[in-house]
Design an enzyme around this catalytic site. Sequence first.
Site, short mmCIF file in Angstrom:
data_model
loop_
_atom_site.label_atom_id
_atom_site.label_comp_id
_atom_site.label_asym_id
_atom_site.label_seq_id
_atom_site.Cartn_x
_atom_site.Cartn_y
_atom_site.Cartn_z
N ASP A 40 0.24 39.79 39.59
CA ASP A 40 -0.02 38.35 39.53
C ASP A 40 -0.32 37.86 40.94
OD1 ASP A 40 -0.08 35.70 38.52
OD2 ASP A 40 1.99 35.43 39.14
N LYS A 58 -2.19 15.43 34.24
CA LYS A 58 -2.58 16.35 35.31
C LYS A 58 -2.73 17.74 34.71
CE LYS A 58 2.06 17.70 36.86
NZ LYS A 58 3.02 17.71 37.96
N LEU A 92 -14.94 44.18 41.05
CA LEU A 92 -15.34 43.52 39.81
C LEU A 92 -14.51 42.25 39.61
CD1 LEU A 92 -17.02 43.59 37.20
CD2 LEU A 92 -15.19 44.96 36.16
N GLY A 140 -11.78 34.38 32.44
CA GLY A 140 -11.02 34.56 31.22
C GLY A 140 -11.88 34.79 29.99
N LYS A 154 -3.45 39.37 30.03
CA LYS A 154 -2.86 40.26 31.04
C LYS A 154 -2.25 41.49 30.39
CE LYS A 154 -1.68 36.66 34.45
NZ LYS A 154 -0.58 36.05 35.24
N ASP A 160 4.16 36.22 33.20
CA ASP A 160 3.94 37.63 33.52
C ASP A 160 4.82 38.56 32.68
OD1 ASP A 160 2.19 36.87 35.65
OD2 ASP A 160 3.94 36.45 36.89
#
Length: 1217
Positions: free
Chosen positions: A429, A687, A859, A863, A898, A922
């Site tokens: 991450d 926000k 590379l 997303g 991920k 994560d």
Amino acid sequence: MERLHWVRHRCRQMLVESSGRGWYSAPDGMSSKTSMDPHSSPRRDSGKQRTVFARHGPRQQELESVFNSYKGNAICTTKYTWLTFIPMNLFEQFHRAANLYFLFLVLLNWVPVVEAFQKEITMIPLVVVLTVIAIKDALEDYRRYLFDRKVNNNMVQAQQKDYIYQCWKDVRVGDFVRLSCNENIPADMLLLYSSDPRGVCYIDTANLDGETNLKQRQVVSDLPLEGVEFTAESFHCLVECENPNNDLSRFKGYMEHPSGVRVGLHHTNLLLRSCTIRNTETVVGLVVYAGHDTKAMMNNSGPRYKRSQLEKHLNTDVLWCVLLLVIMCLSAAIGHGFWLKNLKEAVFQVNKEMSPALAGFYVFWTMIIVLQVLIPISLYVSIEIVKLGQIYFIHNDLALYNEQLDSRIQCRALNITEDLGQIQYLFSDKTGTLTENKMVFRRCSIYGVEYPHEENVQIRKINSRNLILNPELVRKLNWFCSSMLADSSCGTAASLELTYILDFFLALVVCNSVVVSSPSQPGHVVPDTQTPLKSLEEIKLMFQRLTFSPFSALSSLSPPQIKGRPHSFASRLFGRGKTGSFRARTNLDGAGEVAEDLTREVDCERDPDDELLYEAESPDEAALVHAAHAYRCTLRGRSAEGLLVELPGMGPLAVQLLHILPFDSNRKKMSVVVRHPLTGQVVVYTKGADSVIMDQTPKEQTQNHLDSYAREGLRTLCIAKKVLEEEEYEAWLKGQQLAESSIEDREELLLEAAQRLETNLTLLGTTGIVDRLQEEVPETIEALQRAGIKVWILTGDKKETAINVAYACKLFGPNDQLLTADCGSKDAYAALLDELKVAEQCGEDSLSPAGESSPGFILVLDGLTLEWALQEEQRSDFLELSRRCKAVICCRSTPLQKSKVVQLIQDQLGVMTLAVGDGANDVSMIQMAAVGVGISGQGGMQAVMSSDFAISRFKHLRKLLLVHGHWCYSRLANMILYFIYKNVMYVNLLFWYQFFCGFSGSVMTNAWVLILFNLIFTSIPPLVYGVLDRDTPAHSLMELPELYRQVQTSKVYVSYMFWITVLDAFYQSLICFFVPYFALAGSSVSVLSFGSPINASALLIILLHQVIESHTLTWIHVLVLVLSGGLYFGFVLLFSLFCVTCSPPTNPVGVETLEMNQPLFYIICVVTTVMALLPRYTPSNYTFYTLLLKSEWGRKAFNLQREYSCFLVVIGFTFGN
């Protein structure tokens, strides 16, 4: 319309689901045909939810059957009782194939026709292993029992007729529990009452998730008894909630009042077991989950268990050992059959009635018993002991200790330490992992105007006092101060800009979940102050000068007409704070004097007690609130109903908080609905990520600023607002309440409601926050790449930000070429992928072969493109391209993406992967990887709780992998090979003897020595070497990461090494058997006398073989070797002196004492040992050492390690063989 929308949604579901599964939950104030009458029997819907009443209420008898189906609050984490320990422990241990194998041998030895030894002797290995493991399990279970007893006997006040103290184990679902400050929560409870006038309480969840920030919990809204002292007799509500689950952040249900009104329940209403009440005098809750149904217990899964690659490989080699055993036994059986068939005149008793085939069959099973030590039963126990020792030294490594956080490495998975030495792909991450996750307000853009704050990047400890402000923004904000009210020269454009500025900072202050406290008020309540608020008329007068329509509308309203009037609302909820102007702290060339001229107000000295403390769930929120506070837009207090804010020149204002839509990874936004303190209008402040807000509010100038921020590596957030009409808000609120009170499909309904609210937004501005790299991150990544580990960055940030941070981390250099994939469709991705392949191929052809740092390809995917790449038909092309690249950067990736990337690389390429992260997003990636590493930082403890190893800084990965990983792998690999070697070597001595005893299964040694030789006499030295051996010094491994790659390519423990080890053992066994055989040929020595020098020589060869194979020799190693040799000779001498009937039918009395008194015994031992180990001293052993010095990094190692030249020679010996 909202009701119709909901009905359509439910009808669509009911067409798919069975009619009995769905059930309706009405919002507040809305009647429902399914509303539950409190005087009717409680309803449970096929296990979908549970019903909870007050257990000691008026309907106790009727509800007893319902509550009896719920678990009690007593916990039991033990596995055994006094009666079940022996059978259950044996049952668990015999799940291991090795234990079943040796149990089979024990039973087989009880068959008379195949009996090889005394029955008791054959049981020794199995009994020893089972006993050791049983003692360990018993001690662990006893510790769990003591802990359970302590927890269950904790005392708490629970309601029966009155509140009385009772044990935790006696608390049941439906009980009322009263807790005081600093008391632990005994069960999952619905918060019904808090002594805090705002209806909140604070809990410490450190026992649950390790996080130290206090969490705020809220009393269930709209309770009839809210605001008064709670009494159980007045509670007649029904609670319907979901069944127990382990999701700590989710709780769905509703509370139904006697009138039929339903109130939605959320996780903010739930107090979780094991948490601690803080800063609240008294709380009362209703138990909804107890004991093992609580979320804490359902998350208590114990230590993580993973099988390492080395262990999987070992299982294969054990199967080869079994095959080798079968071949040897089959050979003995066939040999015995032929021997009997060709036997003419027997000089000893032979059963002539038994056919040779049947005799051979019996010998086969006898040899299975005799050669049983070929299967290394003690190896599995030894591996566990060695890994515990390795973990101990990793845990106590001072280089992995963070003094600032008082944090050391945590080894949460106990059996994959060796996998640290085989990592090939590392997935990381960005925020909080590579960076500090301590945000600093660096830039902002409001109404298309940029306001840089460059000097703030040098600030280490962030608070509102030491932030350096932008003088232009200070000047504009100073217009709102009282001394400038007389200035009416502002034009319409300037007025509009000032309105945007005020709304921008107001959004920063209110759109967050920050908890406010002060040093003198630990209860998170802002103290009252004495200065009164400005009057509403003064505020109206000031904003009339702005001549901007939204604010000018305020002048047409008289104070009573404004809902949530600031003065009256504040007087009910909060104390009053000080007013006054502010002086900007700047550090620009000459800007200090400019700011001094721009701020001519009276400099009011602030009371030291006025300093506020902000506790935020994320560093981003803290940075924004601190920045707003520095500009005197201050969040001074928070309650469930509103906020107390202070704006420049206006003093404290009460902001009525109508609704909060928290941030989630799907929307990528957070919104609050408030009543504006100046206009009285309902306003939505939002926000979120620019990717979702800029699509709705395109602003070219702001977009340019965002792109500039991203190129600088800043984290960007967009701030927007939306003004709602009263009717529009009421209509949305009904749909929101409907979604909140629903149990099924709540997430989908809430998402739809949020999306309806967060449309047609007006962009106010954007912020750029810098997140500094952690120390030594570039050096760590460079070392990992030199070690042959491919590093991928998987982040949710923008592409430009990710690229900038990756460059700063030295993930790629200035000569590397970026291959960017940013596609909106699958066809576009396929075409682009072909182009990238061609570009990559052309680039490879143009690269010069010379040069140490040849350019590579990086590379970069966003997303959406990553989503196409992960699809089945595109995976192979994506893998082919990524394998050729030096690194890969995946930006704008979701947590699910991920984990899919890690799974794809791990499964398709068959490589060892490591994932490292610090936050909840994560967790899936960490759990998917072969080795998961969590970083304990600002992002909470979710990643740590889900990881195999937990560290405090990214730089610790360097030593963890390059040093400890290298050591752990080489130690365990060499120890396993050594165990296989010594077992095969000793078993072959017994096998060679069969050629001279008619393959009868006889042995040339007594059974006690045979069984204990590998079990005790030669088992301790491998353990010591497995924990303490170091093939290369630590600083050499740190300076030369290529050594890590060298071990990966050479692969200490591979298939052919198993067979080389077996051949080596065969050679040494031949020498060890036939040298004594030829030396004693023609003599009249007995069988046991013949076996005595063979056993002694085998012991010396095996121990000295360990010395040659090892790379470290300390006093501990010498002591263990001497003790092992002394234990053997001491045992055989005592056995020879005192044991007359210990080993029938043989008599070992006097054998060893006689042999050890003859010089020939020692000559045989010396000659045999030298001849067996001689090949390890040939010149070919120096091959690796010579090649090492010829390589450039080998010369560096030689120059660095002249004083450790002995280590390099030993390395040459090892790798040469």
